[in-house]
Design an enzyme around this catalytic site. Structure first.
Site, short mmCIF file in Angstrom:
data_model
loop_
_atom_site.label_atom_id
_atom_site.label_comp_id
_atom_site.label_asym_id
_atom_site.label_seq_id
_atom_site.Cartn_x
_atom_site.Cartn_y
_atom_site.Cartn_z
N LYS A 13 0.90 -1.16 -0.01
CA LYS A 13 -0.11 -0.17 -0.09
C LYS A 13 0.76 1.36 -0.12
CE LYS A 13 -1.92 -1.44 4.03
NZ LYS A 13 -1.47 -2.51 4.35
N ARG A 88 -9.37 1.59 8.79
CA ARG A 88 -9.01 0.08 9.26
C ARG A 88 -10.50 -0.30 10.00
NH1 ARG A 88 -3.05 0.56 8.69
NH2 ARG A 88 -2.28 -1.67 8.71
N ARG A 127 12.16 -6.60 4.78
CA ARG A 127 12.12 -5.22 5.32
C ARG A 127 12.61 -5.10 6.60
NH1 ARG A 127 6.64 -1.74 5.23
NH2 ARG A 127 6.23 -3.30 6.85
N ARG A 133 12.00 -2.15 11.37
CA ARG A 133 10.75 -1.74 12.21
C ARG A 133 10.20 -2.63 13.38
NH1 ARG A 133 5.73 -0.20 7.93
NH2 ARG A 133 4.60 -1.62 9.60
N ARG A 144 -0.86 -9.09 13.08
CA ARG A 144 -1.33 -8.08 11.95
C ARG A 144 -2.00 -8.67 10.91
NH1 ARG A 144 4.35 -5.82 10.66
NH2 ARG A 144 3.39 -4.55 9.01
#
Ligand code: B4P
Length: 191
Positions: A13, A88, A127, A133, A144
């Site tokens: 996204k 969301r 990532r 992160r 998630r």
């Protein structure tokens, strides 16, 4: 045009929203990026959000709605916007409609980016190595993904009922997904 990019964690996204911003000049509004900026600045909101995000859970509606509202109220979306990771929940979707309604706008299209779980986990772990992160690890990813399954069942029907929902294949390269997205937006504008 006001576009919502919808999809599971790691669907791309944010990656595609940045492309749309540079191609069309639409304002890219990512609630994930806004929250990470608050964390980086060490604000009370950021400290509160970090714990929730690191577990892979959703931050409260009032916080994320307030963040988006400040951009819309400041008139930053007048040339159109790409909403990335927002809404969301159904409450967020309703709040967004009300905010846009006040400036005589609305959502034009919701594009769901379809990617299978195996590819998603591969991207998230890649990532994690590159950016470190706090929520890019296997445990948080599972939470998630489960959260996504639950909230997509709540948010997508809202847009399907309004005939705004469409899907694209998000499993190709970044360029291939960008082309699929552009084709979809072009068709929707021509309709
Ligand atoms: P987000 O920041 O929205 O994170 P995301 O879903 O993981 O990211 P995205 O799908 O944008 O993936 P990206 O393009 O980066 O949310 C993080 C957290 O914030 C949530 O868990 C929640 O706690 C909180 N939050 C945010 N919004 C909220 C809201 N509205 N309500 C409540 N809580 C909220 O892509 C991922 C990786 O894949 C990148 O490294 C990218 O380079 C790579 N990639 C992308 N496309 C690719 C492709 N086609 N091929 C190969 N690699 C690709």
């Amino acid at each position: 045009m006001n576009i919502i990019l919808f999809g599971p964690p790691g669907a791309g996204k944010g990656t595609q929203a940045k492309k749309l911003e540079s191609l069309y000049g639409y304002k890219h509004l990512s609630t994930g990026d806004m929250l990470r900026a608050q964390i980086a600045q060490g604000t009370p909101l950021g400290l509160k959000a970090k714990e929730v995000m690191d577990r892979g859970e959703l931050v409260s509606d009032d916080i994320v709605i307030g963040m988006i509202k400040s951009y819309i109220d400041a008139g930053e979306c007048l040339r159109g916007a790409v909403f990335d990771g927002f809404p969301r929940t159904e409450a967020q979707a309703v709040a967004l409609d009300n905010m846009l309604d006040q400036c005589e706008q609305g959502i034009d299209i919701v594009v769901e980016i379809d990617v299978n779980d195996e590819i998603l986990i591969g991207r998230i772990l890649k990532r994690a190595e590159e950016e470190g992160r706090g929520d890019d690890n296997v445990e948080a990813f599972k939470t998630r993904l489960a959260a996504y399954r639950a909230y997509s069942g709540e948010v997508l029907p809202y847009y399907k009922e309004r005939n705004l929902h469409t899907r694209i294949d998000g499993m190709g390269s970044i360029e291939e997904v960008k082309e699929a997205l552009q084709n979809t937006l072009d068709k929707s504008q021509a309709a």
